[in-house]
Every structure is written in structure tokens, then in C-alpha cells.
Design a protein around this motif. Structure first.
Motif, mmCIF file in Angstrom:
data_model
loop_
_atom_site.group_PDB
_atom_site.id
_atom_site.type_symbol
_atom_site.label_atom_id
_atom_site.label_comp_id
_atom_site.label_asym_id
_atom_site.label_seq_id
_atom_site.Cartn_x
_atom_site.Cartn_y
_atom_site.Cartn_z
ATOM 1 N N PHE A 3 1.221 -1.109 0.137
ATOM 2 C CA PHE A 3 -0.184 0.515 -0.086
ATOM 3 C C PHE A 3 1.363 1.242 -0.200
ATOM 4 N N ILE A 4 2.523 1.089 -0.276
ATOM 5 C CA ILE A 4 3.117 2.131 0.124
ATOM 6 C C ILE A 4 2.590 3.025 -1.546
ATOM 7 N N ASN A 5 2.817 4.019 -1.378
ATOM 8 C CA ASN A 5 2.899 5.651 -2.599
ATOM 9 C C ASN A 5 1.617 5.638 -2.452
ATOM 10 N N GLU A 6 0.135 4.214 -1.881
ATOM 11 C CA GLU A 6 -1.577 4.721 -2.301
ATOM 12 C C GLU A 6 -1.589 5.415 -1.007
ATOM 13 N N MET A 7 -1.315 4.928 0.226
ATOM 14 C CA MET A 7 -1.822 5.540 1.402
ATOM 15 C C MET A 7 -0.709 6.319 2.611
ATOM 16 N N PRO A 8 -0.617 7.162 1.693
ATOM 17 C CA PRO A 8 -1.450 8.190 1.704
ATOM 18 C C PRO A 8 -0.321 8.023 0.429
ATOM 19 N N TYR A 27 1.503 8.800 -3.542
ATOM 20 C CA TYR A 27 3.277 9.711 -3.866
ATOM 21 C C TYR A 27 2.766 9.914 -5.269
ATOM 22 N N GLU A 28 3.551 11.209 -4.977
ATOM 23 C CA GLU A 28 3.646 12.476 -6.622
ATOM 24 C C GLU A 28 4.521 12.810 -7.558
ATOM 25 N N PRO A 29 5.554 12.786 -8.477
ATOM 26 C CA PRO A 29 6.147 13.060 -8.216
ATOM 27 C C PRO A 29 6.748 14.630 -8.138
ATOM 28 N N GLY A 30 8.036 13.852 -7.044
ATOM 29 C CA GLY A 30 8.856 15.553 -6.825
ATOM 30 C C GLY A 30 8.536 15.306 -5.030
ATOM 31 N N ASP A 31 7.327 14.517 -4.617
ATOM 32 C CA ASP A 31 6.850 14.789 -3.096
ATOM 33 C C ASP A 31 8.117 14.180 -2.615
ATOM 34 N N ASP A 32 8.655 15.006 -1.594
ATOM 35 C CA ASP A 32 9.589 14.075 -0.571
ATOM 36 C C ASP A 32 9.046 14.013 0.529
ATOM 37 N N THR A 49 6.447 16.081 2.380
ATOM 38 C CA THR A 49 5.332 16.460 1.967
ATOM 39 C C THR A 49 4.549 15.342 2.343
ATOM 40 N N MET A 50 5.451 13.725 2.465
ATOM 41 C CA MET A 50 5.312 13.303 2.256
ATOM 42 C C MET A 50 4.539 12.839 3.885
ATOM 43 N N ALA A 51 4.799 13.276 5.074
ATOM 44 C CA ALA A 51 4.128 13.815 6.388
ATOM 45 C C ALA A 51 3.383 14.332 6.504
ATOM 46 N N GLN A 52 3.519 15.840 5.534
ATOM 47 C CA GLN A 52 1.936 16.752 5.390
ATOM 48 C C GLN A 52 0.952 16.336 4.453
ATOM 49 N N LYS A 53 1.588 15.458 4.175
ATOM 50 C CA LYS A 53 -0.418 14.167 3.088
ATOM 51 C C LYS A 53 -0.236 13.092 4.457
ATOM 52 N N ALA A 54 0.436 12.727 5.288
ATOM 53 C CA ALA A 54 0.343 11.803 6.358
ATOM 54 C C ALA A 54 -0.327 12.814 7.670
ATOM 55 N N GLU A 55 0.044 13.911 7.186
ATOM 56 C CA GLU A 55 -0.771 14.344 8.627
ATOM 57 C C GLU A 55 -1.875 15.127 7.979
ATOM 58 N N GLU A 56 -2.702 15.637 6.659
ATOM 59 C CA GLU A 56 -3.963 15.585 6.170
ATOM 60 C C GLU A 56 -4.710 14.295 6.147
ATOM 61 N N CYS A 57 -4.326 13.200 5.897
ATOM 62 C CA CYS A 57 -5.303 12.110 6.447
ATOM 63 C C CYS A 57 -5.204 11.764 8.017
ATOM 64 N N TRP A 85 8.861 0.271 -2.871
ATOM 65 C CA TRP A 85 8.972 0.787 -2.281
ATOM 66 C C TRP A 85 9.053 2.669 -1.423
ATOM 67 N N PRO A 86 9.588 3.294 -0.965
ATOM 68 C CA PRO A 86 8.461 4.549 -0.549
ATOM 69 C C PRO A 86 9.397 5.699 -1.857
ATOM 70 N N LEU A 87 9.191 5.898 -2.950
ATOM 71 C CA LEU A 87 9.571 5.862 -4.137
ATOM 72 C C LEU A 87 9.974 7.851 -3.441
ATOM 73 N N TRP A 88 9.867 8.520 -2.508
ATOM 74 C CA TRP A 88 10.281 9.718 -2.491
ATOM 75 C C TRP A 88 11.743 9.712 -1.391
ATOM 76 N N ILE A 89 12.585 8.068 -0.845
ATOM 77 C CA ILE A 89 13.013 8.208 -0.153
ATOM 78 C C ILE A 89 14.242 7.350 -1.473
ATOM 79 N N ASP A 90 15.281 7.877 -1.572
ATOM 80 C CA ASP A 90 15.926 8.054 -2.507
ATOM 81 C C ASP A 90 17.670 7.683 -1.225
ATOM 82 N N ALA A 91 17.871 6.644 -1.307
ATOM 83 C CA ALA A 91 18.457 5.033 -1.029
ATOM 84 C C ALA A 91 17.876 4.343 -1.385
ATOM 85 N N ASP A 92 19.089 3.051 -1.440
ATOM 86 C CA ASP A 92 19.395 1.889 -1.854
ATOM 87 C C ASP A 92 18.462 1.187 -1.137
ATOM 88 N N GLU A 93 18.622 0.860 0.690
ATOM 89 C CA GLU A 93 18.646 0.661 1.604
ATOM 90 C C GLU A 93 18.055 0.997 2.855
#
Length: 405
Positions: free
Chosen positions: A120-125, A127-132, A135-143, A286-294
């Protein structure tokens, strides 16, 4: 013991919140604060030992003391410096009033949202391209803030969200202090024990002792019913590795799993495995706003609670733990979804006495995969302070996230 005149004592008193006025230094011997807000008191004088009393009861033995009260009224405080050379005694009052703007019992802010990979990651909440991360914490807050009641997913083991309220939740003795809503439900085929879709999340709490309004003080686990189970693993770690999109997917024979080796992981016990991808959720797990390989997480890992009662991977029951976890029992059962600050323990399992809490962190507490149902992932949509009244604490409608059996 000689009582030194008030001008010779400088009491540094500041509120832990921006909206509370700073108390003038050494001017008045009475402080006026709102209930469930902190008053930080520090003596400018030093001595061998210190003692604070509130209404005749000793409450602290440190130079710095944070006063906090849930109930309105006049509180009589005493401060002593216990020193053979310069003993000191001072008495003052704190007038605790009702807040000017009524508190909300519900979540006011999400500080961070860091899920593990999951279906359910990238769907709840969303994710849209450019979100960091912000932004995702703010979207979670809105939820999940207020009564919004929009489910967020924490993904696999360790994924978490950290949130807070517009006041301190006071630790009231012998009472549950706050409640969290999930999306668990009971199934009806096994009447011998409670089970269905229990995806337990572990709760951690923190008291803003440094009074900076940020969740950077120590977090303590609330020890639920399985904390002392011999099958519960403490200080368990897992590392997920970003999926290799160049690798051809490997579906299984059931037709429900599109890639059995989708996201590799390894844990602190040396066990290796994969988070599969299923046909029901085709976006990146994979959480697309996280720029990491692990991605790595550490916490308490509860025993597996899923049983394939069909014997062929068609019907799983995720059995409930008795109490103390999020998304573990249906929301109708208020007591089983409520939490006592008095359950707090440190990283060695010793009880911790907290006057209240300012921050709550919930993370998925099981590393488990259930065939076509997918990974066990905690979901939540609301939380409330049980000591702040609301004229309409209604139950939200909870969607069933996993495909029906």
C-alpha cells in the motif's frame, strides 16, 4: 531553615509551547498556566540537593522541574535547596486554568512518516513525482489528523509514523490515556480465539522533556501483552534493499504473486528473504520519495500470528494479541484499542514513570508474509486523548484493504 526573600531567588519559568507567555523573572510568586501545558522551573541557585513539592507531595529532586497538571485549580509548590552551607526554602503557587481555545483530542501534527516497503506504499497516502519526506509527512497528517479518518499504511516490519497533539497527554493513574484506530476485523470461522486481519503495530511514546516541541527526546515502548513472550525478539533489525527493476520478475504458480523475489531483505539474525509483489497492487512498493538503496529499522518483533487454515494458501487467519497494539482488534472494542502511558518501559524492559507524553510513534511489529494477502502491515487512521472530551467521538468507516478471502 531560613527563608530567603523572593528577590534573591531567580526562578526561570518558561512555557513549553509558543502560545504560552513567558513568565517574568522574579516578579511574582504566582504563575498562571493552562491545564495540560508545561511550566519549566529552574533555580538559579545551586546546592548539594534539591526537593520540589506539589500540595505537600515530593515530586522531584533535581534543580530543574517541569510542572504539569491535568486538572484546573490552585497548586501549592515548595522548593528546597538542601545544603549545609546555604539551605533554602521557598513557597509559591501555580494557578491552572482552562485553556482559552479548547483542545482537540485528536492528532494535530505528523512529524515524520517513514514506512517500510509494502503493497500500500505510495498509495496510502498517494505519492506524486517531486514529493519529498516533508511532503509525505504533510500528506499523512492530512489523512490522520483531527477526524479525517483516511487510512495510512506503515508497510512491513519497522515502518513508522510519529505524531503529536495540541497539548500534553497527561498520565492519569489507573486509566487508559489515549486510543488509536486501525482497520482490523474478526473472521467468523474460528470461535476458539479472536482472529481475522490483526496486523499489530507497536506503540512508543515520548515526553518533551527538553521543551523544544520536537520529538527528539527518548522514546519508550508501551509493553503490550506479548512483550515478555519468549518468542518476541527485542532489538530486532531488518534491512530492505531497493528492488532491481532490471531483473525479470519471477511469478509463482498460484497466479497471485507476480514477483516472488521483489524486495530482498536481511535481518539481524542473518535470515534472508524477499517481500513478494502481488497482482492486486502493481505500483512500486518501495517509498519513492526516499533516495536510498537500503532501508533499515530496529525494534521489537512480535511472534508470527498468521495461520493458513486452508492448508493451501487460500485462507489465512491473523490472530489477535490480547492487548497493547494498534490495528490488532476491531475499532468497536475501545478498551482493546486504548493505551496506558503506565505501560512504558526502557530499552532494558524496566518500567519508566512518565508524567505525560507529547509524541507517539507507531511501527509495524511483525515481519511476516501471508501468500496472496501480502505482508503484514499496520494501518491507522486516527488517535485521541481519552482525557479531553469530544461531543462526537464517532467511529470512522474502515475500508478492507486486503482482497476478500
Amino acid at each position: 531553615m531560613k527563608k530567603i526573600p523572593f528577590p534573591f531567588l531567580i526562578m526561570l519559568a518558561t512555557s513549553c509551547t509558543d502560545d504560552m507567555p513567558t513568565v517574568n523573572l522574579g516578579i511574582d510568586d504566582n504563575y498562571l498556566i493552562a491545564r495540560m501545558q508545561k511550566l519549566e522551573l529552574t533555580s538559579a541557585l545551586t546546592g548539594a540537593e534539591y526537593r520540589w513539592k506539589v500540595n505537600g507531595t515530593i515530586v522531584a529532586d533535581t534543580r530543574r522541574y517541569i510542572f504539569l497538571a491535568a486538572e484546573e485549580g490552585l497548586y501549592n509548590l515548595e522548593f528546597d535547596i538542601i545544603d549545609p552551607a546555604t539551605p533554602f526554602h521557598f513557597e509559591f503557587t501555580v494557578d491552572v486554568m482552562h485553556e482559552e481555545v479548547e483542545y482537540s483530542p485528536y492528532i494535530a501534527r505528523v512529524y515524520d512518516y517513514c514506512p517500510a516497503p509494502g503493497q500500500f506504499i505510495n498509495e496510502m497516502p498517494k505519492y506524486e513525482p517531486g514529493d519529498d519526506a516533508a511532503t509525505m509527512a504533510q500528506k499523512a497528517e492530512e489523512c490522520i489528523s483531527g477526524k479525517n479518518d483516511i487510512m495510512i499504511s506503515l508497510g512491513g516490519f519497522g515502518g513508522y509514523v510519529t505524531f503529536g497533539f495540541d497539548h500534553t497527554i497527561v498520565n492519569v493513574k489507573d486509566r487508559k490515556d489515549f486510543r488509536i484506530w486501525g482497520n482490523s476485523f474478526y473472521e467468523l470461522t474460528d470461535n476458539s480465539r479472536k482472529g481475522g486481519s490483526a496486523e499489530p503495530g507497536i506503540v512508543m511514546v515520548s515526553y518533551d522533556e527538553n521543551c523544544n516541541g520536537l520529538p527528539d527526546d527518548t522514546f519508550y515502548e508501551l509493553a503490550g501483552s506479548a512483550y515478555t513472550s519468549p518468542d518476541t525478539r527485542h532489538v530486532y533489525s531488518i534491512s530492505y534493499h531497493k528492488p532491481d527493476n532490471r531483473r525479470p520478475p519471477t511469478p509463482d504458480s498460484s497466479g497471485f504473486i507476480s514477483d516472488t523475489g521483489y524486495i530482498p531483505w536481511i535481518d539481524s539474525e542473518g535470515t534472508e528473504g524477499y517481500m513478494p509483489k502481488n497482482i492486486f497492487h502493481t505500483q512500486s512498493y518501495w517509498p519513492l520519495w526516499i533516495d536510498a538503496d537500503e532501508l533499515s529499522f530496529t525494534g521489537t518483533c512480535l511472534p508470527p500470528n498468521a495461520v493458513d487454515t486452508s492448508g493451501n494458501g487460500r485462507y489465512y487467519i491473523l490472530y489477535c494479541f490480547d492487548w497493547g497494539y494498534v490495528d490488532n482488534h476491531p475499532n468497536d472494542y475501545e478498551d482493546l484499542n486504548s493505551f496506558d502511558i503506565g505501560w512504558a518501559v526502557d530499552n532494558k524492559g524496566a518500567h519508566v514513570e512518565l508524567p505525560g507524553i507529547d509524541f507517539v510513534r507507531v511501527y509495524t511489529g511483525i515481519n511476516q508474509y501471508c501468500g496472496w494477502i501480502g505482508e503484514t502491515s499496520t494501518e491507522l487512521c486516527r488517535a485521541a486523548d481519552l482525557h479531553v472530551a469530544d461531543s462526537d467521538i464517532s467511529l470512522p468507516e474502515i475500508p478492507l484493504l486486503h482482497p476478500k478471502h
